[in-house]
Design a protein around this motif. Sequence first.
Motif: not given
Length: 427
Positions: A96-116
Amino acid sequence: MLSYDPTPAFAAAQDAADPLAHFRHEFLFPKGSDGQPVAYFCGNSLGLLPKAARAAAEQEFKAWEERAVEGHFTGDQPWMTYHEALAGATARVVGAQPDEVVVMNTLTVNLHLLLVTFYRPTAARYKVLMEAGAFPSDQYALESQARLHNLDPTAVIVEIAPRAGEHTLRTADIEAKIAELGDSLATVLFGGINYYTGQVFDMQAITRAGHAVGATVGFDLAHAAGNVPLHLHDWDVDFACWCNYKYLNAGPGGSSGIFVHERFANRPDLVRLAGWWGHDQAQRFQMKKGFQPMSGAAGWQLSNGQILTLAVYRASVALFDQAGGMRALRAKSEQLTGYLEFLIGQLHLPTSRLEIITPADPAQRGCQLSLLVHERGRELFDYLAAQGVVADWREPNVIRLAPVPLYNSFEDVYRAGAALQEFYNQQ
């Protein structure tokens, strides 16, 4: 292609010639009942502890002790921008490009945030395609997302299963199902690697097929990140998330990662759940109403980073660069997994007793072989454990063995093969 030999001398010679062998000494191994380090093949559930992790966390404890709140703004790596220091190494792991990634939260929390953001059903386009037998968290997330939109999950979620008599999915069948769903398909959500079979999906082909019918495409990379080379940006994937505690060795419950393609980097119009830490950093402390997201994946952040777990991740992911990146690790991974496959083949057991359900093609698997044990499976699993071979048991009768190239050796693999041979010689 490496020519294998079922002898301890062969394994020792391969380890002596392995340019990555010394990375094994960067990790701490549990001890078996004999007091000796185990042969650990469970990195697909929890990676081993990097020796550098304690010092990395202790550095942040020291910053907390000495600077308290000022640790957010001062020191070698201020907490305010800690996530930025992780972007480069993370991007290299997932392509990826550096601005395309971030490390945060935990997996399923992040999945929900992205599905929103990336599951936005309409009256006509509302279905989601996923693989049958996906990890339950993904199933539960999609069920609840459907209900958030007042939709019936059974009408929304379409699962595609392998053909009768087969254990893994064919890419052509996935593409055909996407085309069949057509304008009704809102989102495709697959695992990058199926946790049960170890099959690597053709993410580029799936993304292309999904986009051709107007769907968004995302992946749960829990079993793929740090395991196989990924090219999320070039494959044009819309979104992805993964945990860092498996192949990326960031510790139990360690912070997760997300990818959002750069085409969405500056789209404040996208629906998302917002938080203070995702707000434009230049304006954050003005404390004004009106959310203005940061550019890139960082704009999906909610809260400040969990610094102690991020420190452990930082220490671990640094090893990937030191090892030469995913290409070098993948080369060793294919050799280790191939050796394990070879030794299992030396058992000369019929598939009615023991069957590898992971694809034989190295391009379709990572560093995992899933053994479908038709007879006395749990007994075999317990026997391996007693011999100091740590594997993973999945109901009803699958044993997963994952030789991880950062810390597993050919001698580890030989040890697992020898234990399997000893068990079946007793039959």
